[in-house]
Design a protein around this motif. Structure first.
Motif, PDB file in Angstrom:
ATOM      1  N   LYS A  21      18.080  47.440  56.263  1.00  0.00           N
ATOM      2  CA  LYS A  21      17.738  48.371  57.332  1.00  0.00           C
ATOM      3  C   LYS A  21      16.330  48.876  57.081  1.00  0.00           C
ATOM      4  O   LYS A  21      15.908  48.996  55.934  1.00  0.00           O
ATOM      5  N   PRO A  22      15.595  49.150  58.138  1.00  0.00           N
ATOM      6  CA  PRO A  22      14.226  49.626  57.942  1.00  0.00           C
ATOM      7  C   PRO A  22      14.211  51.046  57.374  1.00  0.00           C
ATOM      8  O   PRO A  22      15.143  51.828  57.600  1.00  0.00           O
ATOM      9  N   PHE A  23      13.167  51.366  56.644  1.00  0.00           N
ATOM     10  CA  PHE A  23      12.994  52.732  56.164  1.00  0.00           C
ATOM     11  C   PHE A  23      12.536  53.601  57.321  1.00  0.00           C
ATOM     12  O   PHE A  23      11.645  53.223  58.075  1.00  0.00           O
ATOM     13  N   LYS A  24      13.159  54.747  57.443  1.00  0.00           N
ATOM     14  CA  LYS A  24      12.739  55.711  58.454  1.00  0.00           C
ATOM     15  C   LYS A  24      11.632  56.575  57.860  1.00  0.00           C
ATOM     16  O   LYS A  24      11.635  56.827  56.653  1.00  0.00           O
ATOM     17  N   GLY A  89       4.448  51.091  53.481  1.00  0.00           N
ATOM     18  CA  GLY A  89       3.945  50.150  54.488  1.00  0.00           C
ATOM     19  C   GLY A  89       4.976  49.860  55.556  1.00  0.00           C
ATOM     20  O   GLY A  89       4.654  49.816  56.752  1.00  0.00           O
ATOM     21  N   GLU A  90       6.227  49.688  55.147  1.00  0.00           N
ATOM     22  CA  GLU A  90       7.296  49.440  56.116  1.00  0.00           C
ATOM     23  C   GLU A  90       7.476  50.644  57.041  1.00  0.00           C
ATOM     24  O   GLU A  90       7.674  50.495  58.242  1.00  0.00           O
ATOM     25  N   MET A  91       7.410  51.847  56.472  1.00  0.00           N
ATOM     26  CA  MET A  91       7.537  53.063  57.292  1.00  0.00           C
ATOM     27  C   MET A  91       6.425  53.140  58.325  1.00  0.00           C
ATOM     28  O   MET A  91       6.673  53.450  59.493  1.00  0.00           O
ATOM     29  N   LEU A  92       5.202  52.870  57.894  1.00  0.00           N
ATOM     30  CA  LEU A  92       4.068  52.925  58.817  1.00  0.00           C
ATOM     31  C   LEU A  92       4.189  51.883  59.918  1.00  0.00           C
ATOM     32  O   LEU A  92       3.917  52.165  61.081  1.00  0.00           O
ATOM     33  N   LEU A  93       4.611  50.676  59.556  1.00  0.00           N
ATOM     34  CA  LEU A  93       4.776  49.629  60.568  1.00  0.00           C
ATOM     35  C   LEU A  93       5.837  50.004  61.591  1.00  0.00           C
ATOM     36  O   LEU A  93       5.657  49.799  62.785  1.00  0.00           O
ATOM     37  N   GLY A  94       6.937  50.559  61.104  1.00  0.00           N
ATOM     38  CA  GLY A  94       8.005  50.969  62.011  1.00  0.00           C
ATOM     39  C   GLY A  94       7.551  52.059  62.954  1.00  0.00           C
ATOM     40  O   GLY A  94       7.919  52.086  64.128  1.00  0.00           O
ATOM     41  N   LEU A  96       4.260  52.694  63.803  1.00  0.00           N
ATOM     42  CA  LEU A  96       3.153  52.250  64.646  1.00  0.00           C
ATOM     43  C   LEU A  96       3.574  51.182  65.645  1.00  0.00           C
ATOM     44  O   LEU A  96       2.906  50.974  66.641  1.00  0.00           O
ATOM     45  N   GLY A  97       4.676  50.499  65.375  1.00  0.00           N
ATOM     46  CA  GLY A  97       5.076  49.388  66.219  1.00  0.00           C
ATOM     47  C   GLY A  97       6.041  49.752  67.329  1.00  0.00           C
ATOM     48  O   GLY A  97       6.881  48.946  67.687  1.00  0.00           O
ATOM     49  N   ARG A  98       5.935  50.940  67.869  1.00  0.00           N
ATOM     50  CA  ARG A  98       6.872  51.375  68.915  1.00  0.00           C
ATOM     51  C   ARG A  98       6.820  50.489  70.159  1.00  0.00           C
ATOM     52  O   ARG A  98       7.838  50.217  70.766  1.00  0.00           O
ATOM     53  N   ASP A  99       5.626  50.053  70.537  1.00  0.00           N
ATOM     54  CA  ASP A  99       5.480  49.227  71.732  1.00  0.00           C
ATOM     55  C   ASP A  99       5.475  47.739  71.409  1.00  0.00           C
ATOM     56  O   ASP A  99       5.340  46.919  72.296  1.00  0.00           O
ATOM     57  N   LEU A 100       5.591  47.424  70.145  1.00  0.00           N
ATOM     58  CA  LEU A 100       5.545  46.047  69.700  1.00  0.00           C
ATOM     59  C   LEU A 100       6.760  45.784  68.806  1.00  0.00           C
ATOM     60  O   LEU A 100       6.971  46.517  67.840  1.00  0.00           O
ATOM     61  N   PRO A 101       7.556  44.778  69.119  1.00  0.00           N
ATOM     62  CA  PRO A 101       8.690  44.495  68.243  1.00  0.00           C
ATOM     63  C   PRO A 101       8.194  44.116  66.838  1.00  0.00           C
ATOM     64  O   PRO A 101       7.297  43.297  66.686  1.00  0.00           O
ATOM     65  N   VAL A 102       8.755  44.751  65.825  1.00  0.00           N
ATOM     66  CA  VAL A 102       8.371  44.496  64.437  1.00  0.00           C
ATOM     67  C   VAL A 102       9.576  43.929  63.689  1.00  0.00           C
ATOM     68  O   VAL A 102      10.667  44.496  63.745  1.00  0.00           O
ATOM     69  N   VAL A 103       9.364  42.817  63.010  1.00  0.00           N
ATOM     70  CA  VAL A 103      10.396  42.211  62.178  1.00  0.00           C
ATOM     71  C   VAL A 103       9.906  42.267  60.731  1.00  0.00           C
ATOM     72  O   VAL A 103       8.780  41.857  60.442  1.00  0.00           O
ATOM     73  N   ILE A 104      10.742  42.805  59.848  1.00  0.00           N
ATOM     74  CA  ILE A 104      10.388  42.882  58.435  1.00  0.00           C
ATOM     75  C   ILE A 104      11.341  41.980  57.669  1.00  0.00           C
ATOM     76  O   ILE A 104      12.562  42.125  57.782  1.00  0.00           O
ATOM     77  N   VAL A 105      10.777  41.041  56.919  1.00  0.00           N
ATOM     78  CA  VAL A 105      11.604  40.197  56.053  1.00  0.00           C
ATOM     79  C   VAL A 105      11.311  40.582  54.611  1.00  0.00           C
ATOM     80  O   VAL A 105      10.185  40.950  54.271  1.00  0.00           O
ATOM     81  N   ARG A 106      12.345  40.515  53.773  1.00  0.00           N
ATOM     82  CA  ARG A 106      12.224  40.953  52.385  1.00  0.00           C
ATOM     83  C   ARG A 106      12.681  39.859  51.415  1.00  0.00           C
ATOM     84  O   ARG A 106      13.750  39.950  50.824  1.00  0.00           O
ATOM     85  N   PRO A 107      11.852  38.851  51.225  1.00  0.00           N
ATOM     86  CA  PRO A 107      12.224  37.826  50.245  1.00  0.00           C
ATOM     87  C   PRO A 107      12.163  38.397  48.829  1.00  0.00           C
ATOM     88  O   PRO A 107      11.465  39.381  48.575  1.00  0.00           O
ATOM     89  N   SER A 108      12.894  37.770  47.925  1.00  0.00           N
ATOM     90  CA  SER A 108      12.871  38.243  46.538  1.00  0.00           C
ATOM     91  C   SER A 108      11.674  37.694  45.774  1.00  0.00           C
ATOM     92  O   SER A 108      11.276  38.253  44.761  1.00  0.00           O
TER      93      SER A 108
END
Length: 134
Positions: A21-24, A89-94, A96-108
């Protein structure tokens, strides 16, 4: 759409099954603590200004900044600055990306590129990269 490659290490040292889940904004790994990105930036700027006023050397400044980063990371529940900054960085992207769909992948782990800028390209050598290069 914006695709952001983060890291599984953003979850810190939690054990067990972790739901993706994304960080709020404001969320931290340490319960009851609010991580305010802007307040952290201001804290770092003030700390750095204080170091410069004290006429510290670049070497001492770098050491003190690393110590502050580690202290802040642990304060909010992350084991190191790397995982804290990935979460920030994930928080900022989430946010800032209100009008743009943002997908975050977390590889190990990420070793090298498939094609761009060239097949097998690696920027620097860290951790397991040395084995891969060898």
């Amino acid at each position: 759409m914006l695709l952001h490659v983060s890291t599984a290490f953003v979850a810190g040292e939690q054990e067990g099954l972790l739901m993706e889940k994304p960080f709020k904004p404001g969320e931290s790994l340490r319960k009851g603590y609010n991580l305010d990105v802007q307040a952290e930036i201001k804290l770092v700027e003030n700390f750095k200004s204080t170091l410069r006023v004290q006429s510290s050397s670049d070497k001492l400044e770098k050491k003190k900044m690393k110590e502050l980063g580690l202290k802040r990371a642990r304060h909010f529940g992350w084991p190191n600055v790397y995982s804290l900054t990935k979460a920030l960085g994930e928080m900022l992207l989430g946010n800032l990306g209100r009008d743009l769909p943002v997908v975050i992948v977390r590889p190990s782990i990420i070793l090298s590129t498939f094609q761009d800028p060239m097949s097998g390209w690696i920027e620097g050598t860290r951790t397991i990269d040395m084995l891969y290069v060898a």
